[in-house]
Design a protein around this motif. Sequence first.
Motif, PDB file in Angstrom:
ATOM      1  N   ARG A   1       0.835  -1.208   0.000  1.00 28.18           N
ATOM      2  CA  ARG A   1       0.000   0.000   0.000  1.00 28.18           C
ATOM      3  C   ARG A   1       0.864   1.250   0.000  1.00 28.18           C
ATOM      4  NH1 ARG A   1      -3.138   1.196   5.051  1.00 28.18           N
ATOM      5  NH2 ARG A   1      -2.245   3.246   5.008  1.00 28.18           N
ATOM      6  N   LEU A   2       1.940   1.249   0.781  1.00 33.41           N
ATOM      7  CA  LEU A   2       2.848   2.387   0.820  1.00 33.41           C
ATOM      8  C   LEU A   2       3.549   2.562  -0.526  1.00 33.41           C
ATOM      9  CD1 LEU A   2       4.262   4.694   2.283  1.00 33.41           C
ATOM     10  CD2 LEU A   2       5.902   3.029   3.164  1.00 33.41           C
TER      11      LEU A   2
ATOM     12  N   LEU B   1       3.361   5.882  -2.848  1.00 33.15           N
ATOM     13  CA  LEU B   1       4.544   6.596  -3.340  1.00 33.15           C
ATOM     14  C   LEU B   1       4.539   6.680  -4.865  1.00 33.15           C
ATOM     15  CD1 LEU B   1       7.292   5.183  -0.956  1.00 33.15           C
ATOM     16  CD2 LEU B   1       6.474   7.553  -1.050  1.00 33.15           C
ATOM     17  N   THR B   2       4.133   5.605  -5.517  1.00 27.88           N
ATOM     18  CA  THR B   2       4.039   5.611  -6.978  1.00 27.88           C
ATOM     19  C   THR B   2       3.043   6.671  -7.442  1.00 27.88           C
ATOM     20  OG1 THR B   2       4.661   3.284  -7.113  1.00 27.88           O
ATOM     21  CG2 THR B   2       3.480   4.202  -9.006  1.00 27.88           C
ATOM     22  N   ALA B   3       1.919   6.751  -6.768  1.00 22.69           N
ATOM     23  CA  ALA B   3       0.904   7.750  -7.120  1.00 22.69           C
ATOM     24  C   ALA B   3       1.426   9.172  -6.886  1.00 22.69           C
ATOM     25  CB  ALA B   3      -0.373   7.503  -6.312  1.00 22.69           C
ATOM     26  N   LEU B   4       2.148   9.386  -5.808  1.00 27.28           N
ATOM     27  CA  LEU B   4       2.715  10.714  -5.530  1.00 27.28           C
ATOM     28  C   LEU B   4       3.726  11.109  -6.605  1.00 27.28           C
ATOM     29  CD1 LEU B   4       3.284  10.610  -1.653  1.00 27.28           C
ATOM     30  CD2 LEU B   4       1.431  11.743  -2.908  1.00 27.28           C
TER      31      LEU B   4
ATOM     32  N   GLN C   1       3.809  10.043  -9.735  1.00 27.24           N
ATOM     33  CA  GLN C   1       3.076  10.344 -10.964  1.00 27.24           C
ATOM     34  C   GLN C   1       2.410  11.709 -10.870  1.00 27.24           C
ATOM     35  OE1 GLN C   1       0.553   6.861 -11.160  1.00 27.24           O
ATOM     36  NE2 GLN C   1       1.981   5.775 -12.484  1.00 27.24           N
ATOM     37  N   ALA C   2       1.853  12.024  -9.717  1.00 32.77           N
ATOM     38  CA  ALA C   2       1.201  13.321  -9.531  1.00 32.77           C
ATOM     39  C   ALA C   2       2.213  14.461  -9.641  1.00 32.77           C
ATOM     40  CB  ALA C   2       0.489  13.361  -8.179  1.00 32.77           C
ATOM     41  N   ALA C   3       3.398  14.280  -9.073  1.00 27.68           N
ATOM     42  CA  ALA C   3       4.430  15.321  -9.131  1.00 27.68           C
ATOM     43  C   ALA C   3       4.880  15.550 -10.573  1.00 27.68           C
ATOM     44  CB  ALA C   3       5.624  14.929  -8.258  1.00 27.68           C
ATOM     45  N   ARG C   4       5.073  14.480 -11.317  1.00 26.01           N
ATOM     46  CA  ARG C   4       5.458  14.610 -12.729  1.00 26.01           C
ATOM     47  C   ARG C   4       4.352  15.314 -13.512  1.00 26.01           C
ATOM     48  NH1 ARG C   4       6.505   8.794 -12.086  1.00 26.01           N
ATOM     49  NH2 ARG C   4       8.672   8.532 -11.448  1.00 26.01           N
ATOM     50  N   GLY C   5       3.119  14.939 -13.249  1.00 31.42           N
ATOM     51  CA  GLY C   5       1.984  15.557 -13.933  1.00 31.42           C
ATOM     52  C   GLY C   5       1.829  17.021 -13.591  1.00 31.42           C
ATOM     53  N   GLN C   6       2.067  17.378 -12.350  1.00 33.81           N
ATOM     54  CA  GLN C   6       1.955  18.771 -11.924  1.00 33.81           C
ATOM     55  C   GLN C   6       3.006  19.634 -12.615  1.00 33.81           C
ATOM     56  OE1 GLN C   6      -0.690  19.522 -10.006  1.00 33.81           O
ATOM     57  NE2 GLN C   6      -0.195  21.658 -10.355  1.00 33.81           N
ATOM     58  N   ALA C   7       4.193  19.092 -12.803  1.00 33.73           N
ATOM     59  CA  ALA C   7       5.239  19.841 -13.513  1.00 33.73           C
ATOM     60  C   ALA C   7       4.807  20.115 -14.953  1.00 33.73           C
ATOM     61  CB  ALA C   7       6.559  19.071 -13.483  1.00 33.73           C
ATOM     62  N   LEU C   8       4.149  19.156 -15.577  1.00 37.65           N
ATOM     63  CA  LEU C   8       3.647  19.375 -16.939  1.00 37.65           C
ATOM     64  C   LEU C   8       2.565  20.446 -16.966  1.00 37.65           C
ATOM     65  CD1 LEU C   8       3.462  15.789 -18.480  1.00 37.65           C
ATOM     66  CD2 LEU C   8       4.982  17.669 -19.126  1.00 37.65           C
TER      67      LEU C   8
ATOM     68  N   ALA D   1       8.457  16.687  -3.097  1.00 38.50           N
ATOM     69  CA  ALA D   1       8.943  16.982  -1.743  1.00 38.50           C
ATOM     70  C   ALA D   1       7.835  17.580  -0.879  1.00 38.50           C
ATOM     71  CB  ALA D   1      10.143  17.921  -1.813  1.00 38.50           C
ATOM     72  N   LEU D   2       7.036  18.461  -1.460  1.00 37.22           N
ATOM     73  CA  LEU D   2       5.908  19.033  -0.717  1.00 37.22           C
ATOM     74  C   LEU D   2       4.925  17.948  -0.287  1.00 37.22           C
ATOM     75  CD1 LEU D   2       5.212  22.293  -2.744  1.00 37.22           C
ATOM     76  CD2 LEU D   2       5.783  22.157  -0.308  1.00 37.22           C
ATOM     77  N   MET D   3       4.646  17.022  -1.202  1.00 37.16           N
ATOM     78  CA  MET D   3       3.718  15.937  -0.871  1.00 37.16           C
ATOM     79  C   MET D   3       4.282  15.022   0.216  1.00 37.16           C
ATOM     80  SD  MET D   3       1.908  14.926  -4.473  1.00 37.16           S
ATOM     81  CE  MET D   3       3.282  15.134  -5.593  1.00 37.16           C
ATOM     82  N   LEU D   4       5.600  14.917   0.285  1.00 39.39           N
ATOM     83  CA  LEU D   4       6.235  14.108   1.336  1.00 39.39           C
ATOM     84  C   LEU D   4       6.380  14.881   2.649  1.00 39.39           C
ATOM     85  CD1 LEU D   4       9.109  12.274  -0.610  1.00 39.39           C
ATOM     86  CD2 LEU D   4       6.876  11.354   0.072  1.00 39.39           C
ATOM     87  N   GLY D   5       6.052  16.173   2.629  1.00 41.12           N
ATOM     88  CA  GLY D   5       6.151  16.993   3.835  1.00 41.12           C
ATOM     89  C   GLY D   5       7.564  17.446   4.151  1.00 41.12           C
TER      90      GLY D   5
END
Length: 181
Positions: A4-5, A9-12, A14-21, A132-136
């Motif tokens: 689950r972890l 992490l995989t989802a985070l 992917q989200a970070a890469r997508g946010q940069a786009l 990094a923001l998503m990881l706190g």
Amino acid sequence: MDERLLAELTALKQAARGQALLEIRDQAPHLANSLNIGEIDTCAIAAHEHWHPAPHDFGWERVPGWKARQAHCNALDIALWHEQQLAGLCWASPLGSKDRIMVLYLQRNPDDRLATKGYVAPLCLSAVRYYALMLGLQWVVIKDPLPQARAAYGLDGFRQVKGIGLAYDLTRGYAALNHEE
């Protein structure tokens, strides 16, 4: 490692890469539709092998092995593609830190004719910041930057911070960074 972890992490990542786009759409709309940010995989490594000249060997072929290790499960790997051409690669990891992620490797395709020249580092660093923001975490730190790249990192909001290194403070943003010591 808990499945689950790992999935989280995989989802985070992917989200970070997508946010940069999404961010690049405002800065360079002419590039946005032809860019893709994914993981460093065998296709990216094979494409990297064709970069000429490649003045620095960061050992990108080691990344799949690193990704398989539990110690690197929270590392972020980035392969930036422009159309069908590999434009850049990045590897960043907290390395066990509770407050920072280290950008260990960042490299752009040395072909100066590519439309992505000047965008590779900002795009990769944007993804690292979001992750990094998503990881706190508080800091994005460039580990051992090449001297000729320091000025470019400065344009992207990085400053030399005593006891930390060449860093971006996620709690303050670009404009507020003034930690020169």
